[in-house]
Design a protein around this motif. Structure first.
Motif, PDB file in Angstrom:
ATOM      1  N   ILE A  11      -0.578   1.835   3.763  1.00 45.54           N
ATOM      2  CA  ILE A  11       0.732   2.449   3.495  1.00 45.54           C
ATOM      3  C   ILE A  11       1.611   1.542   2.640  1.00 45.54           C
ATOM      4  CG2 ILE A  11       2.850   3.314   4.580  1.00 45.54           C
ATOM      5  CD1 ILE A  11       1.071   4.105   6.986  1.00 45.54           C
ATOM      6  N   ILE A  12       1.530   0.242   2.848  1.00 49.02           N
ATOM      7  CA  ILE A  12       2.344  -0.695   2.066  1.00 49.02           C
ATOM      8  C   ILE A  12       1.930  -0.652   0.603  1.00 49.02           C
ATOM      9  CG2 ILE A  12       2.910  -3.139   1.721  1.00 49.02           C
ATOM     10  CD1 ILE A  12       2.677  -3.405   4.817  1.00 49.02           C
ATOM     11  N   THR A  13       0.633  -0.652   0.341  1.00 49.69           N
ATOM     12  CA  THR A  13       0.144  -0.552  -1.041  1.00 49.69           C
ATOM     13  C   THR A  13       0.588   0.757  -1.665  1.00 49.69           C
ATOM     14  OG1 THR A  13      -1.765  -1.956  -0.555  1.00 49.69           O
ATOM     15  CG2 THR A  13      -1.924  -0.531  -2.497  1.00 49.69           C
ATOM     16  N   LEU A  14       0.491   1.854  -0.931  1.00 49.25           N
ATOM     17  CA  LEU A  14       0.951   3.155  -1.446  1.00 49.25           C
ATOM     18  C   LEU A  14       2.408   3.071  -1.885  1.00 49.25           C
ATOM     19  CD1 LEU A  14      -0.435   5.884   0.996  1.00 49.25           C
ATOM     20  CD2 LEU A  14      -1.047   5.561  -1.397  1.00 49.25           C
ATOM     21  N   GLU A  15       3.235   2.507  -1.038  1.00 54.77           N
ATOM     22  CA  GLU A  15       4.669   2.437  -1.325  1.00 54.77           C
ATOM     23  C   GLU A  15       4.957   1.531  -2.526  1.00 54.77           C
ATOM     24  OE1 GLU A  15       8.680   3.356  -0.994  1.00 54.77           O
ATOM     25  OE2 GLU A  15       6.905   4.336  -0.183  1.00 54.77           O
ATOM     26  N   ILE A  16       4.296   0.395  -2.590  1.00 57.09           N
ATOM     27  CA  ILE A  16       4.504  -0.533  -3.713  1.00 57.09           C
ATOM     28  C   ILE A  16       4.092   0.125  -5.026  1.00 57.09           C
ATOM     29  CG2 ILE A  16       3.672  -2.676  -4.762  1.00 57.09           C
ATOM     30  CD1 ILE A  16       3.547  -3.814  -1.866  1.00 57.09           C
ATOM     31  N   HIS A  17       2.912   0.718  -5.066  1.00 57.92           N
ATOM     32  CA  HIS A  17       2.436   1.342  -6.299  1.00 57.92           C
ATOM     33  C   HIS A  17       3.303   2.536  -6.690  1.00 57.92           C
ATOM     34  CE1 HIS A  17      -1.831  -0.543  -5.902  1.00 57.92           C
ATOM     35  NE2 HIS A  17      -0.892  -1.425  -6.105  1.00 57.92           N
ATOM     36  N   ARG A  18       3.775   3.287  -5.687  1.00 61.17           N
ATOM     37  CA  ARG A  18       4.684   4.404  -5.982  1.00 61.17           C
ATOM     38  C   ARG A  18       5.956   3.882  -6.634  1.00 61.17           C
ATOM     39  NH1 ARG A  18       9.076   6.424  -4.201  1.00 61.17           N
ATOM     40  NH2 ARG A  18       9.181   5.154  -2.322  1.00 61.17           N
ATOM     41  N   LYS A  19       6.528   2.829  -6.073  1.00 61.69           N
ATOM     42  CA  LYS A  19       7.759   2.256  -6.627  1.00 61.69           C
ATOM     43  C   LYS A  19       7.540   1.728  -8.046  1.00 61.69           C
ATOM     44  CE  LYS A  19      10.578   1.210  -2.662  1.00 61.69           C
ATOM     45  NZ  LYS A  19      11.616   2.144  -3.017  1.00 61.69           N
ATOM     46  N   TYR A  20       6.394   1.130  -8.289  1.00 63.52           N
ATOM     47  CA  TYR A  20       6.090   0.622  -9.634  1.00 63.52           C
ATOM     48  C   TYR A  20       6.073   1.744 -10.671  1.00 63.52           C
ATOM     49  CZ  TYR A  20       4.347  -3.921  -7.829  1.00 63.52           C
ATOM     50  OH  TYR A  20       4.202  -5.151  -7.261  1.00 63.52           O
ATOM     51  N   LEU A  21       5.583   2.909 -10.283  1.00 64.18           N
ATOM     52  CA  LEU A  21       5.327   3.983 -11.257  1.00 64.18           C
ATOM     53  C   LEU A  21       6.359   5.105 -11.278  1.00 64.18           C
ATOM     54  CD1 LEU A  21       1.495   4.266 -10.673  1.00 64.18           C
ATOM     55  CD2 LEU A  21       2.643   3.242 -12.648  1.00 64.18           C
TER      56      LEU A  21
END
Length: 121
Positions: A11-21
């Motif tokens: 979930i943390i990776t999902l959130e980080i990548h979402r914020k990046y893009l």
């Protein structure tokens, strides 16, 4: 602005990548390959970021199922993995992934790789 699907059980990776893009693309996130495959025909994204190592359905199985879906088979996939071994990466690209990135992925690299794959697809 393209549509990006991110599939990762972390979930943390999902959130980080979402914020990046999210400033550049419309982003959809899924915690499992099965959930993402179910929604893909509705979303029809321009690109998929896919974790290779996930419980239940790993990235390899996801790719196989994606490639037999009529409207989704040509969607480019970027594999995202914590595995550093070349065999996994080469196998994933050999299975049809457009590119791969190693975790943790830096913001600028993720943005650039997504843009590059979208431009060449």
């Amino acid at each position: 602005m393209g549509q990006v699907v991110i599939v990762d059980d972390d979930i943390i990776t999902l959130e980080i990548h979402r914020k990046y893009l999210e400033n550049f693309h419309e982003v959809y996130t899924f915690e499992s390959g099965a959930e993402a495959l179910e929604q893909l025909p509705t979303i029809l994204p321009d690109i998929i970021l896919l974790d290779i190592e996930m419980p239940g359905m790993d990235g390899f199985e996801f790719l196989k199922k994606l490639h037999v879906m009529k409207d989704c088979a040509e969607i480019p996939v970027i594999g995202v993995t914590g595995q550093g071994d070349k065999i996994t990466v080469l196998r994933f690209v050999g299975e049809g992934a457009a590119a791969y990135l190693m975790k943790p992925v830096e913001r600028q690299l993720l943005i650039e790789k997504v843009s590059e794959v979208l431009e060449t697809s």
